[in-house]
Design a protein around this motif. Structure first.
Motif, short mmCIF file in Angstrom:
data_model
loop_
_atom_site.label_atom_id
_atom_site.label_comp_id
_atom_site.label_asym_id
_atom_site.label_seq_id
_atom_site.Cartn_x
_atom_site.Cartn_y
_atom_site.Cartn_z
N SER A 120 9.59 57.21 8.48
CA SER A 120 10.37 58.43 8.75
C SER A 120 11.56 58.57 7.81
N GLY A 121 11.86 57.48 7.04
CA GLY A 121 12.97 57.55 6.10
C GLY A 121 14.19 56.76 6.51
N VAL A 122 14.26 56.25 7.76
CA VAL A 122 15.39 55.45 8.23
C VAL A 122 15.42 54.13 7.47
N VAL A 123 16.62 53.71 7.03
CA VAL A 123 16.77 52.50 6.22
C VAL A 123 17.54 51.43 6.97
N ILE A 124 17.03 50.19 6.96
CA ILE A 124 17.70 49.04 7.55
C ILE A 124 18.01 48.07 6.42
N ASN A 125 19.26 47.66 6.28
CA ASN A 125 19.68 46.77 5.19
C ASN A 125 20.45 45.60 5.79
N LEU A 126 19.88 44.38 5.70
CA LEU A 126 20.47 43.22 6.34
C LEU A 126 20.48 42.02 5.39
N PRO A 127 21.48 41.14 5.51
CA PRO A 127 21.45 39.90 4.73
C PRO A 127 20.39 38.95 5.30
N LEU A 128 19.76 38.18 4.44
CA LEU A 128 18.79 37.19 4.90
C LEU A 128 19.52 36.01 5.53
N LYS A 129 19.01 35.57 6.67
CA LYS A 129 19.55 34.37 7.31
C LYS A 129 18.88 33.13 6.75
N SER A 130 17.59 33.23 6.50
CA SER A 130 16.86 32.12 5.90
C SER A 130 15.62 32.65 5.19
N TYR A 131 15.07 31.86 4.28
CA TYR A 131 13.87 32.30 3.58
C TYR A 131 13.13 31.10 2.99
N LYS A 132 11.84 31.31 2.79
CA LYS A 132 10.98 30.39 2.05
C LYS A 132 10.18 31.26 1.12
N HIS A 133 10.46 31.18 -0.16
CA HIS A 133 9.92 32.14 -1.12
C HIS A 133 8.89 31.52 -2.04
N SER A 134 7.75 32.20 -2.22
CA SER A 134 6.74 31.82 -3.20
C SER A 134 6.53 32.97 -4.14
N GLU A 135 6.54 32.70 -5.43
CA GLU A 135 6.37 33.77 -6.42
C GLU A 135 4.92 34.16 -6.62
N LYS A 136 4.00 33.39 -6.07
CA LYS A 136 2.58 33.68 -6.24
C LYS A 136 2.07 34.44 -5.03
N SER A 137 1.57 35.65 -5.26
CA SER A 137 1.20 36.54 -4.15
C SER A 137 0.05 36.01 -3.31
N HIS A 138 -0.77 35.11 -3.87
CA HIS A 138 -1.92 34.63 -3.11
C HIS A 138 -1.56 33.45 -2.21
N ILE A 139 -0.34 32.93 -2.33
CA ILE A 139 0.11 31.84 -1.47
C ILE A 139 0.79 32.44 -0.25
N SER A 140 0.36 32.01 0.94
CA SER A 140 0.79 32.69 2.17
C SER A 140 1.92 31.98 2.91
N ASN A 141 2.71 31.14 2.21
CA ASN A 141 3.76 30.41 2.94
C ASN A 141 5.14 31.03 2.81
N SER A 142 5.24 32.22 2.20
CA SER A 142 6.54 32.89 2.11
C SER A 142 6.97 33.39 3.49
N LYS A 143 8.25 33.24 3.80
CA LYS A 143 8.77 33.67 5.11
C LYS A 143 10.24 34.05 4.95
N TYR A 144 10.60 35.20 5.53
CA TYR A 144 11.96 35.71 5.41
C TYR A 144 12.46 36.13 6.79
N LEU A 145 13.72 35.76 7.10
CA LEU A 145 14.30 36.06 8.41
C LEU A 145 15.64 36.76 8.23
N ALA A 146 15.82 37.88 8.95
CA ALA A 146 17.09 38.60 8.96
C ALA A 146 17.39 39.00 10.41
N ASN A 147 18.66 38.95 10.76
CA ASN A 147 19.07 39.26 12.13
C ASN A 147 20.02 40.45 12.16
#
Length: 222
Positions: A161-188
């Protein structure tokens, strides 16, 4: 001076000498109803024209790149989302996607590649200018971005609908390879948590999952 995105749109429009400028007067139903928004997808250009006494919200004009034109009055506006409805057919466009729905069934859906206002300013906003886009993920209701400088630092969610939510990350696990499924991002946001993984977006309140949507498209850009 035009932005890079707006200049790119205008450059494409000028490639053929017989093509009209992006905000040509002939696009809209009347010469004085100039376009105020322009959206471009892979196969279409959509313009929102100024309104008149009969249709104050303006006109939705869709032009296939193969030729032809479809015009219908805008019936609703939510932020930068424009909706035009006639009986069971509903057409909508915003800086992120163009949709056509008939009888509660999506019959046309395309990603918007460029979106500009009449003064050439880009409408499409993901990560802030100057930041990297680590992830772009799409679900049925959301377009999510993981943004930052050298490391992921913020979560941006844009509702369809166009509503925007912008939050700082509390924690993350980042993988640069799109085929790896262990990336996880948390924001509160208070007692509401947004958890984005390669498989799903989960939104929980006080520990209880309120929304869970499957990832339809995932792009790891950096």
């Amino acid at each position: 001076m035009l932005s890079l995105a707006a200049s790119s749109v205008l450059a494409k429009e000028a490639q053929k000498s017989q093509e009209k400028p992006i905000f040509n007067q002939n696009i809209c139903p009347k010469a004085n109803l100039l376009p105020i928004r322009s959206f471009e997808t892979q196969k279409y250009r959509v313009y929102i024209c100024r309104g008149d006494r009969r249709h104050r919200l303006g006109y939705y004009v869709r032009i296939p790149k193969s030729g032809g034109k479809f015009t219908i009055p805008v019936t609703a506006k939510k932020g930068e989302t424009y909706i035009a409805q006639r009986e069971e057919a509903k057409y909508s466009v915003n800086p992120y996607e163009m949709l056509a729905i008939k009888g509660n069934r999506v019959v046309l859906q395309e990603e918007v590649k460029y979106a500009v206002s009449a003064d050439g300013k880009p409408l499409k906003k993901g990560c802030p200018q100057g930041q990297k886009t680590f992830v772009k993920a799409e679900t049925k209701s959301f377009i999510s971005y993981i943004c930052g400088d050298s490391i992921p630092s913020s979560y941006i969610a844009i509702l369809r609908s166009g509503v925007v939510i912008n939050l700082p990350l509390k924690s993350y696990k980042h993988s640069e390879k799109s085929h790896i499924s262990n990336s996880k991002y948390l924001a509160n946001q208070g007692n509401i948590s947004y958890i984005l993984t390669r498989k799903a977006l989960r939104i929980s309140q006080s520990g209880r999952i309120r929304i869970k949507e499957k990832i339809l498209r995932w792009r790891s850009k950096e």
